[in-house]
Motif scaffolding. Structure first.
Motif, PDB file in Angstrom:
ATOM      1  N   VAL A  98       0.830  -1.204   0.000  1.00 23.89           N
ATOM      2  CA  VAL A  98       0.000   0.000   0.000  1.00 23.89           C
ATOM      3  C   VAL A  98       0.865   1.254   0.000  1.00 23.89           C
ATOM      4  O   VAL A  98       0.533   2.252  -0.647  1.00 23.89           O
ATOM      5  N   THR A  99       1.993   1.228   0.684  1.00 24.92           N
ATOM      6  CA  THR A  99       2.803   2.432   0.877  1.00 24.92           C
ATOM      7  C   THR A  99       3.401   2.940  -0.426  1.00 24.92           C
ATOM      8  O   THR A  99       3.359   4.139  -0.698  1.00 24.92           O
ATOM      9  N   PHE A 100       3.938   2.061  -1.238  1.00 17.82           N
ATOM     10  CA  PHE A 100       4.582   2.516  -2.466  1.00 17.82           C
ATOM     11  C   PHE A 100       3.617   3.210  -3.422  1.00 17.82           C
ATOM     12  O   PHE A 100       3.914   4.311  -3.894  1.00 17.82           O
ATOM     13  N   PRO A 101       2.452   2.638  -3.728  1.00 17.26           N
ATOM     14  CA  PRO A 101       1.548   3.357  -4.640  1.00 17.26           C
ATOM     15  C   PRO A 101       1.069   4.696  -4.080  1.00 17.26           C
ATOM     16  O   PRO A 101       0.943   5.669  -4.825  1.00 17.26           O
ATOM     17  N   VAL A 102       0.834   4.758  -2.784  1.00 16.14           N
ATOM     18  CA  VAL A 102       0.403   6.024  -2.179  1.00 16.14           C
ATOM     19  C   VAL A 102       1.522   7.057  -2.291  1.00 16.14           C
ATOM     20  O   VAL A 102       1.292   8.211  -2.694  1.00 16.14           O
ATOM     21  N   ALA A 103       2.738   6.669  -1.978  1.00 18.42           N
ATOM     22  CA  ALA A 103       3.871   7.597  -2.078  1.00 18.42           C
ATOM     23  C   ALA A 103       4.097   8.013  -3.521  1.00 18.42           C
ATOM     24  O   ALA A 103       4.422   9.181  -3.803  1.00 18.42           O
ATOM     25  N   PHE A 104       3.921   7.091  -4.447  1.00 17.41           N
ATOM     26  CA  PHE A 104       4.086   7.401  -5.871  1.00 17.41           C
ATOM     27  C   PHE A 104       3.072   8.442  -6.331  1.00 17.41           C
ATOM     28  O   PHE A 104       3.418   9.405  -7.018  1.00 17.41           O
ATOM     29  N   VAL A 105       1.826   8.274  -5.939  1.00 16.26           N
ATOM     30  CA  VAL A 105       0.769   9.215  -6.341  1.00 16.26           C
ATOM     31  C   VAL A 105       1.010  10.582  -5.713  1.00 16.26           C
ATOM     32  O   VAL A 105       0.871  11.615  -6.376  1.00 16.26           O
ATOM     33  N   VAL A 106       1.371  10.597  -4.440  1.00 20.67           N
ATOM     34  CA  VAL A 106       1.641  11.882  -3.771  1.00 20.67           C
ATOM     35  C   VAL A 106       2.809  12.592  -4.446  1.00 20.67           C
ATOM     36  O   VAL A 106       2.759  13.801  -4.700  1.00 20.67           O
ATOM     37  N   GLY A 107       3.869  11.872  -4.780  1.00 20.50           N
ATOM     38  CA  GLY A 107       5.023  12.483  -5.452  1.00 20.50           C
ATOM     39  C   GLY A 107       4.670  12.989  -6.836  1.00 20.50           C
ATOM     40  O   GLY A 107       5.104  14.064  -7.252  1.00 20.50           O
ATOM     41  N   LEU A 108       3.888  12.229  -7.562  1.00 23.73           N
ATOM     42  CA  LEU A 108       3.487  12.631  -8.909  1.00 23.73           C
ATOM     43  C   LEU A 108       2.634  13.893  -8.873  1.00 23.73           C
ATOM     44  O   LEU A 108       2.848  14.823  -9.665  1.00 23.73           O
ATOM     45  N   VAL A 109       1.684  13.937  -7.960  1.00 26.00           N
ATOM     46  CA  VAL A 109       0.835  15.126  -7.834  1.00 26.00           C
ATOM     47  C   VAL A 109       1.678  16.331  -7.430  1.00 26.00           C
ATOM     48  O   VAL A 109       1.534  17.431  -7.976  1.00 26.00           O
ATOM     49  N   GLY A 110       2.593  16.149  -6.494  1.00 27.69           N
ATOM     50  CA  GLY A 110       3.447  17.254  -6.055  1.00 27.69           C
ATOM     51  C   GLY A 110       4.346  17.757  -7.167  1.00 27.69           C
ATOM     52  O   GLY A 110       4.539  18.969  -7.324  1.00 27.69           O
ATOM     53  N   TYR A 111       4.885  16.841  -7.953  1.00 26.66           N
ATOM     54  CA  TYR A 111       5.763  17.234  -9.064  1.00 26.66           C
ATOM     55  C   TYR A 111       4.995  18.076 -10.080  1.00 26.66           C
ATOM     56  O   TYR A 111       5.454  19.137 -10.505  1.00 26.66           O
ATOM     57  N   HIS A 112       3.837  17.607 -10.474  1.00 36.57           N
ATOM     58  CA  HIS A 112       3.061  18.342 -11.476  1.00 36.57           C
ATOM     59  C   HIS A 112       2.507  19.650 -10.921  1.00 36.57           C
ATOM     60  O   HIS A 112       2.417  20.650 -11.647  1.00 36.57           O
TER      61      HIS A 112
END
Length: 92
Positions: free
Chosen positions: A16-30
């Motif tokens: 669960v942690t990796f996909p959540v961190a991935f989505v948060v990072g992607l949203v923050g980057y954009h």
């Protein structure tokens, strides 16, 4: 209900942690890219500090006659007085 959910999340934490961190990072980057906007073209075309220094040195050299140098035979001292004669009294 909540205890069952927390137990499932605890047991599947790595999944669960990796996909959540991935989505948060992607949203923050954009979001950061959107807020900053496009970079100005002058920042890309600006010369680096070392290039500016090299150009300045070349301009200084261009105005000088490089064949006119002081001969080492004409120099009496090769090192500054303050370095070699620091602890010696001056001879008269």
């Amino acid at each position: 209900m909540w205890s069952v959910l927390w137990a499932a999340v605890r047991s599947k934490a790595p999944s669960v942690t990796f996909p959540v961190a991935f989505v948060v990072g992607l949203v923050g980057y954009h979001l950061e890219w959107f807020l900053r906007g496009d970079p100005s073209p002058t920042a890309e075309e600006e010369k680096s500090i070392s290039e500016q220094r090299e150009e300045r040195k070349l301009q200084e050299i261009a105005g000088k006659d490089l064949t006119k140098v002081v001969s080492l035979k004409d120099k009496l001292e090769f090192a500054p007085r303050a370095v070699l004669n620091r602890n010696r009294p001056e001879k008269s």
